[in-house]
Scaffold this active site. Structure first.
Site, PDB file in Angstrom:
ATOM      1  N   ASP A   7      39.624  20.273   2.536  1.00 34.14           N
ATOM      2  CA  ASP A   7      38.253  20.643   2.906  1.00 34.14           C
ATOM      3  C   ASP A   7      38.158  20.867   4.414  1.00 34.14           C
ATOM      4  O   ASP A   7      37.122  21.277   4.928  1.00 34.14           O
ATOM      5  CB  ASP A   7      37.243  19.601   2.414  1.00 34.14           C
ATOM      6  CG  ASP A   7      37.374  18.266   3.119  1.00 34.14           C
ATOM      7  OD1 ASP A   7      38.398  18.039   3.795  1.00 34.14           O
ATOM      8  OD2 ASP A   7      36.457  17.436   2.984  1.00 34.14           O
ATOM      9  N   SER A   8      39.287  20.643   5.111  1.00 38.05           N
ATOM     10  CA  SER A   8      39.372  21.057   6.517  1.00 38.05           C
ATOM     11  C   SER A   8      39.171  22.566   6.631  1.00 38.05           C
ATOM     12  O   SER A   8      38.927  23.084   7.728  1.00 38.05           O
ATOM     13  CB  SER A   8      40.715  20.647   7.131  1.00 38.05           C
ATOM     14  OG  SER A   8      41.789  21.043   6.294  1.00 38.05           O
ATOM     15  N   ASP A  63      41.369  19.607  -2.632  1.00 38.22           N
ATOM     16  CA  ASP A  63      40.497  18.564  -2.064  1.00 38.22           C
ATOM     17  C   ASP A  63      39.117  18.670  -2.708  1.00 38.22           C
ATOM     18  O   ASP A  63      38.564  19.772  -2.812  1.00 38.22           O
ATOM     19  CB  ASP A  63      40.357  18.838  -0.560  1.00 38.22           C
ATOM     20  CG  ASP A  63      40.437  17.598   0.276  1.00 38.22           C
ATOM     21  OD1 ASP A  63      40.566  16.496  -0.285  1.00 38.22           O
ATOM     22  OD2 ASP A  63      40.396  17.741   1.523  1.00 38.22           O
ATOM     23  N   LYS A  93      42.438  15.628  -4.567  1.00 40.43           N
ATOM     24  CA  LYS A  93      42.375  14.528  -3.589  1.00 40.43           C
ATOM     25  C   LYS A  93      40.908  14.189  -3.369  1.00 40.43           C
ATOM     26  O   LYS A  93      40.057  15.088  -3.340  1.00 40.43           O
ATOM     27  CB  LYS A  93      43.019  14.938  -2.265  1.00 40.43           C
ATOM     28  CG  LYS A  93      42.936  13.837  -1.196  1.00 40.43           C
ATOM     29  CD  LYS A  93      43.760  14.148   0.029  1.00 40.43           C
ATOM     30  CE  LYS A  93      43.060  15.029   1.032  1.00 40.43           C
ATOM     31  NZ  LYS A  93      41.793  14.488   1.569  1.00 40.43           N
ATOM     32  N   GLU A 131      38.313  11.356  -0.977  1.00 41.85           N
ATOM     33  CA  GLU A 131      38.306  10.471   0.195  1.00 41.85           C
ATOM     34  C   GLU A 131      37.677   9.121  -0.124  1.00 41.85           C
ATOM     35  O   GLU A 131      36.748   9.025  -0.931  1.00 41.85           O
ATOM     36  CB  GLU A 131      37.543  11.132   1.351  1.00 41.85           C
ATOM     37  CG  GLU A 131      38.263  12.330   1.920  1.00 41.85           C
ATOM     38  CD  GLU A 131      37.641  12.837   3.209  1.00 41.85           C
ATOM     39  OE1 GLU A 131      36.730  12.199   3.766  1.00 41.85           O
ATOM     40  OE2 GLU A 131      38.097  13.906   3.671  1.00 41.85           O
ATOM     41  N   GLU A 145      45.139   8.358   7.170  1.00 45.13           N
ATOM     42  CA  GLU A 145      44.781   9.193   8.336  1.00 45.13           C
ATOM     43  C   GLU A 145      44.325   8.329   9.507  1.00 45.13           C
ATOM     44  O   GLU A 145      43.434   7.471   9.346  1.00 45.13           O
ATOM     45  CB  GLU A 145      43.680  10.198   7.960  1.00 45.13           C
ATOM     46  CG  GLU A 145      43.267  11.073   9.153  1.00 45.13           C
ATOM     47  CD  GLU A 145      42.496  12.334   8.794  1.00 45.13           C
ATOM     48  OE1 GLU A 145      42.339  12.629   7.596  1.00 45.13           O
ATOM     49  OE2 GLU A 145      42.071  13.019   9.744  1.00 45.13           O
TER      50      GLU A 145
HETATM   51  O1  KIV Z   1      41.221  18.353   4.497  1.00 43.26           O
HETATM   52  C1  KIV Z   1      42.331  18.111   4.979  1.00 43.26           C
HETATM   53  O2  KIV Z   1      42.969  18.943   5.622  1.00 43.26           O
HETATM   54  C2  KIV Z   1      42.877  16.770   4.781  1.00 43.26           C
HETATM   55  C3  KIV Z   1      44.201  16.454   5.424  1.00 43.26           C
HETATM   56  C4  KIV Z   1      43.983  16.151   6.837  1.00 43.26           C
HETATM   57  C5  KIV Z   1      44.907  15.365   4.732  1.00 43.26           C
HETATM   58  O3  KIV Z   1      42.277  15.963   4.135  1.00 43.26           O
END
Ligand code: KIV
Length: 300
Positions: free
Chosen positions: A62-63, A101, A131, A133, A201
């Protein structure tokens, strides 16, 4: 071997010598102490780079909110955005395991919402895992529910950008004994819920080293020191497709933003100086056809 660009769920290795990454292979890597390489990707070219670079795991992070969509935080990105990006990555990827994500707001409300979102990532984008969080009670419950629905889940503890405001900002976590013990408890709870791996992280490396002995599943670090089973970096950070240097833990392997800026500026200069296009960039027409065209146009 050929690929199947029309079917997002078919994976055929572009390099027949490389086996597609699976969860048992990942565990085997941990057992053998072989470092696991993970990178983010958000589109077809970044997926091709991850494939060519031989990474093990690719995360459609989600970055994307900040790297490709221009937001200043990860919270605004929505599931529909993530699905578009993940489909493009799927089309470029064959060997690494593809993890999607779950964006902020797409899984927190209930276990049912989390399962529905995870299923869309799998069915509509061809992700093989998701993934999420956090390691608090509700994140653990969501992880357990998604795993129960048959979808592998990667957990993420330490600095969790979706809730960074509540964590006191974008900064390292676990810098007191109590805070580090909380991360340990979260990591263990996520493992117990059935997560196949964890992201650590922005955690002090000494804390990571203390925690590693407690965990049986692979841990992938980002700003968590060298003691994890693998490392992950954001594609745009490692290749310098951004302004500024980024976080302390980023190692930059290229400066592509500068290269892109220079390339576009050189193109603009060429167009304005009438140096582009040159004869080698243009198409020809038979002289007879041209003469006929000329007549046609001038007779009309
Ligand atoms: O969204 C992302 O890029 C992440 C990584 C930093 C693990 O969660």
């Amino acid at each position: 071997m050929s690929s199947h660009p029309s079917d997002p769920n078919v994976r055929t290795p572009s390099d027949p010598g490389r086996l597609p990454m699976t969860l048992p292979l990942l565990m085997e890597k941990k057992r053998l102490g072989e470092p696991i390489v993970m990178v983010t990707a958000y589109d077809y070219p970044s997926a091709r780079a991850a494939e060519a670079g031989g990474v093990d795991l690719v995360l459609v992070g989600d970055s994307a909110a900040t790297t490709v969509l221009g937001y200043s935080a990860t919270t605004p990105v929505v599931l529909e955005d993530m699905l578009v990006l993940a489909r493009a990555v799927r089309r470029g990827l064959h060997t690494p395991l593809l993890i999607g994500d779950l964006p902020f707001g797409s899984y927190e409300v209930s276990d049912e919402q989390a399962i529905t979102t995870a299923m869309r990532m799998v069915k509509e984008a061809g992700c093989e895992a998701v993934k999420l969080e956090g390691g608090g009670a509700s994140s653990v419950s969501r992880a357990r529910a998604i795993v129960g629905a048959g979808i592998p889940v990667m957990g993420h503890v330490g600095l969790t950008p979706q809730t960074s405001t509540a964590l006191g900002g974008w900064k390292a976590q676990g810098r007191s004994a109590a805070a580090a013990a909380k991360i340990a408890a979260e990591a263990l709870a996520l493992q117990e819920a059935g997560c196949f791996a964890l992201v650590f992280e922005a955690i002090p490396s000494a804390v990571t080293d203390e925690l590693m002995g407690l965990l049986e599943i692979p841990v992938i670090g980002i700003g968590a020191g060298a003691g994890t089973d693998g490392q992950v970096l954001v594609f745009h950070d490692l290749l310098g497709i951004r302004d500024g240097l980024g976080a302390r833990f980023v190692k930059r392997y290229a400066n592509l933003q500068q290269e892109m800026n220079d390339g576009v500026a050189a193109y603009a200069e060429d167009v304005r100086g009438r140096r582009y296009p040159g004869p080698e960039h243009t198409y020809s027409i038979d002289a007879g056809e041209l003469a006929e065209l000329h007549e046609l146009l001038h007779l009309a």
